[in-house]
Design an enzyme around this catalytic site. Structure first.
Site, PDB file in Angstrom:
ATOM      1  N   PRO A 272      49.696  59.920  80.802  1.00 51.61           N
ATOM      2  CA  PRO A 272      49.183  58.554  80.646  1.00 51.61           C
ATOM      3  C   PRO A 272      48.475  58.378  79.306  1.00 51.61           C
ATOM      4  O   PRO A 272      47.983  59.341  78.712  1.00 51.61           O
ATOM      5  CB  PRO A 272      48.187  58.419  81.808  1.00 51.61           C
TER       6      PRO A 272
ATOM      7  N   THR B 274      56.834  65.237  80.413  1.00 49.20           N
ATOM      8  CA  THR B 274      57.629  64.695  79.309  1.00 49.20           C
ATOM      9  C   THR B 274      56.898  64.808  77.987  1.00 49.20           C
ATOM     10  O   THR B 274      55.682  64.992  77.919  1.00 49.20           O
ATOM     11  CB  THR B 274      58.002  63.226  79.560  1.00 49.20           C
ATOM     12  N   TRP B 275      57.672  64.664  76.937  1.00 49.27           N
ATOM     13  CA  TRP B 275      57.192  64.803  75.557  1.00 49.27           C
ATOM     14  C   TRP B 275      57.465  63.502  74.830  1.00 49.27           C
ATOM     15  O   TRP B 275      58.598  63.028  74.782  1.00 49.27           O
ATOM     16  CB  TRP B 275      57.946  65.953  74.887  1.00 49.27           C
TER      17      TRP B 275
ATOM     18  N   GLU C  70      58.886  64.801  87.976  1.00 52.96           N
ATOM     19  CA  GLU C  70      58.651  64.544  86.550  1.00 52.96           C
ATOM     20  C   GLU C  70      57.500  63.563  86.367  1.00 52.96           C
ATOM     21  O   GLU C  70      57.428  62.535  87.042  1.00 52.96           O
ATOM     22  CB  GLU C  70      59.914  63.968  85.916  1.00 52.96           C
TER      23      GLU C  70
ATOM     24  N   LYS D 221      76.014  73.435  74.357  1.00 47.34           N
ATOM     25  CA  LYS D 221      74.601  73.745  74.611  1.00 47.34           C
ATOM     26  C   LYS D 221      74.465  74.890  75.615  1.00 47.34           C
ATOM     27  O   LYS D 221      73.585  75.751  75.473  1.00 47.34           O
ATOM     28  CB  LYS D 221      73.873  72.489  75.102  1.00 47.34           C
TER      29      LYS D 221
ATOM     30  N   HIS E  86      59.040  69.303  78.599  1.00 47.02           N
ATOM     31  CA  HIS E  86      60.069  68.679  77.777  1.00 47.02           C
ATOM     32  C   HIS E  86      59.691  68.843  76.306  1.00 47.02           C
ATOM     33  O   HIS E  86      58.508  68.839  75.947  1.00 47.02           O
ATOM     34  CB  HIS E  86      60.198  67.190  78.087  1.00 47.02           C
TER      35      HIS E  86
ATOM     36  N   GLY F  84      65.656  63.695  71.660  1.00 44.43           N
ATOM     37  CA  GLY F  84      64.557  62.766  71.458  1.00 44.43           C
ATOM     38  C   GLY F  84      65.028  61.479  70.831  1.00 44.43           C
ATOM     39  O   GLY F  84      66.166  61.063  71.005  1.00 44.43           O
ATOM     40  N   ASP F  85      64.129  60.833  70.084  1.00 49.45           N
ATOM     41  CA  ASP F  85      64.448  59.543  69.482  1.00 49.45           C
ATOM     42  C   ASP F  85      65.711  59.617  68.646  1.00 49.45           C
ATOM     43  O   ASP F  85      65.830  60.475  67.768  1.00 49.45           O
ATOM     44  CB  ASP F  85      63.289  59.080  68.590  1.00 49.45           C
TER      45      ASP F  85
END
Length: 609
Positions: free
Chosen positions: A22, A49-50, A18, A173, A78, A109-110
């Site tokens: 940057p 990642t997202w 993963e 899920k 992601h 997510g958040d």
């Protein structure tokens, strides 16, 4: 190929890596070089990642496109779905499909900030289950992707659900179309095996890929495990206690801990695949796979060259007889004060071929080297709330001051700008930090002047034994525009003695530091090594952190009802205060910085509010 199909065809052990995009162009370029090296290890797939709310959308898609098309590595992108602008989920899925991505790790997510006031930006998505269901029901996307989901063996840090309830959500899920599971990082192997058996007994039969994160530094280990709600077995705490001030020993311990965990999961859990959270680093993963004997001959040769550069092994350090640890003598670091002191991965002047064997691999803090692939935040799937519960309702600036003072005095162990308690190093300058806070100039980062203290010092030491460390004093705090103007005026007359950087939420920057200047504020001298510069202050790293700091004010404000007094105070503070960093270049005088701020700038002057 879809990952679920690839898993069915794979014999023997496999692993995925993963990476996160940057924040800087040079870091992005250097990450591509790092990925090209790690590609020689033949991972089954690479995960990209997202960022929260799609904040890294463009870089995520660009990086995923390069790994999928240019390197020919199966890529899992992601995708978080909450707090995304309406339509952006469709745009992201369409873009992924166009560049040949066939695998998505679907995440919430958040988490909501102040849930009772939270309104989804895109009303279709409030949970990862919504994203799974949407993709599987969409004529455009239903057959385009293999879908993975996250699971949390130690429990989700943002969830109030019981383990049984969380397993039911996980099962939902899967029932709605997820093909595989990737777990959050963990270190309690016993608990993981229990959890695995439990979800299997509940009828969850899809592949489970455990998330493995090798330890890098003791401080980053504490921070990430706290943010993720990870349980740490007592045996690991006991192993780390005598070596926690030697980051190379911690790093090497982490390698052999991961090997031990993986071997047990293979032997007792019947697992054959693992997901490495690399934090954009490479050496630990290479060494783990080499010890396991899972790498190709080419990769073994490459790893041998890297291992040889680390120096001779020391005696094993562990209280666990089943875990053999052989630390190597190499550069390392420690986290002290309110910021991370972490070696950079800068240019050695010997060409890219040499980078793989000579770049330090400790994760960079916010004042690390912006050229490093590891520079930037590592939010681990955007799955935790940066704003820690405080029980405080800031109706006035004085309330924020009180919260800052409570944190500095140790009455509370975290607050929005620091998820971990104040470090021992900060105790050396605590009276000055308290003086700043009482005036309403709340400090968020600092370090004292240090002139050649031993590298094994419990308070400020870092790196291998037998060395000496040095620090220029600096402090970072929120200030009024009047203070910024006074700093600009005074420092302009004493250039070369003091430097400052100041930025606000509107994007303004005032500074005495030129764009090309790199100010090393922490360095160490160690036997048989070049001088290591572990903390570097420059415009780009400051601006990156500045943007994050002001987003924290926004997140904090969103915990309160629209038009409430608390929200008005926090949003007004965000829009009127400046983040200021002041560095004094005299590292031999412990009071030089503070005389400058209080006597020459006059931070006690009420006219500067």
């Amino acid at each position: 190929m879809k990952l679920v199909e690839k898993l069915e065809q794979t014999q023997g052990p496999f692993y995925t890596f993963e990476f996160f995009p940057p924040r800087t162009d040079q870091g992005f370029s250097n990450l591509l070089l790092r990925i090209s090296r790690l590609a020689d290890l033949n991972p089954l797939a690479i995960n990209i990642t997202w960022g929260a709310g799609g904040s890294t959308k463009d870089r995520t898609l660009e990086l995923a496109s390069l790994t999928q098309r240019d390197y020919g590595i199966e890529t899992v992108m992601h995708l978080t779905c909450t707090n995304m602008v309406q339509g952006s989920v469709d745009d992201a899925l369409r873009a992924a499909k166009e560049i040949g991505i066939q695998n998505i790790l679907a995440l919430r997510g958040d988490p909501p900030r102040g849930e009772e006031y939270w309104i989804p930006t895109d009303p279709r998505f409030t949970h990862a289950l919504d994203l799974i269901s949407y993709i599987r029901s969409s004529p455009e996307f239903s057959d385009a992707f293999s879908l993975g989901v996250a699971a949390y063996p130690d429990g989700h840090t943002d969830s109030s659900y019981t383990e049984d309830e969380e397993i039911e959500h996980l099962k939902a899920k899967i029932n709605n179309g997820a093909d595989f599971i990737v777990t959050q990082l963990f270190y309690d192997t016993e608990n993981f095996l229990r959890w695995l058996q439990k979800i299997r007994s509940r009828g969850i039969t899809v592949p489970v890929i455990p998330g493995i994160m090798p330890l890098q530094t003791y401080a980053s280990f504490l921070r990430l495990t706290k943010l993720c709600g990870t349980h740490i077995p007592d045996s690991i705490r006991a192993d780390l206690e005598p070596i926690k001030h030697d980051d190379q020993k911690v790093k090497d311990y982490g390698i052999y801990l991961a090997v031990n965990m993986i071997q047990r999961l293979v032997d007792e859990g019947g697992l054959r695949g693992f997901h490495f959270c690399t934090l954009n680093l490479e050496k630990s993963v290479q060494r783990i796979l080499e010890i396991l004997g899972w790498t190709s001959r080419h990769a073994k040769i490459q790893n041998k060259l890297i291992a040889e550069s680390l120096g001779p092994a020391e005696q094993p350090v562990t209280t666990n007889p089943d875990l053999i640890v052989t630390p190597a003598s190499a550069t390392s670091s420690a986290t002290n004060g309110l910021v991370s002191h972490i070696p950079n991965e800068g240019d050695t002047g010997k060409g890219e071929v040499n980078y793989a064997a000579t770049w330090d691999e400790f994760p960079n803090g916010r004042f690390g080297d912006v050229n490093s692939p590891a520079f930037g935040s590592q939010d681990l799937w955007g799955g935790f709330n940066r704003i820690t519960p405080t029980g405080s309702h800031p109706n006035t600036l004085e309330d924020i001051t009180t919260l800052s003072l409570r944190f500095l005095s140790g009455e509370i162990t975290s607050y929005p700008f620091s998820p971990i308690p104040l470090s021992n190093e900060s105790q050396l300058i605590l009276p000055h930090l308290l003086r700043l806070a009482r005036q309403g100039w709340w400090p968020v980062g600092s370090q004292p002047a240090i002139d050649g203290w031993r590298s094994d010092n419990d308070t400020v030491g870092w790196g291998p034994a037998g060395g000496y460390v040095y620090q220029k004093p600096f402090v970072e705090f929120f200030a009024s525009k009047k203070i910024v103007e006074k700093l600009e005026e005074v420092i302009g007359k004493v250039k070369g003695i003091v430097d400052f950087l100041a930025g606000n939420n509107a994007g303004e920057l005032r500074t005495s530091v030129q764009e090309s200047e790199r100010n090393a504020v922490t360095w160490g001298v160690f036997p048989g090594q070049e001088i290591i510069q572990s903390t570097i202050i420059e415009q780009e790293s400051f601006l990156t952190w500045k943007d994050e700091v002001f987003s924290i004010w926004t997140d904090w404000a969103s915990q309160f009802a629209p038009n409430s007094q608390e929200r008005r105070v926090l949003e007004d503070t965000r829009d009127t205060r400046w983040l200021v960093n002041v560095t004094h270049h005299d590292f031999r005088d412990p009071d030089a910085l503070w005389r400058f701020l209080f006597d020459e700038i006059g931070l006690d002057d009420p006219n500067l509010t």
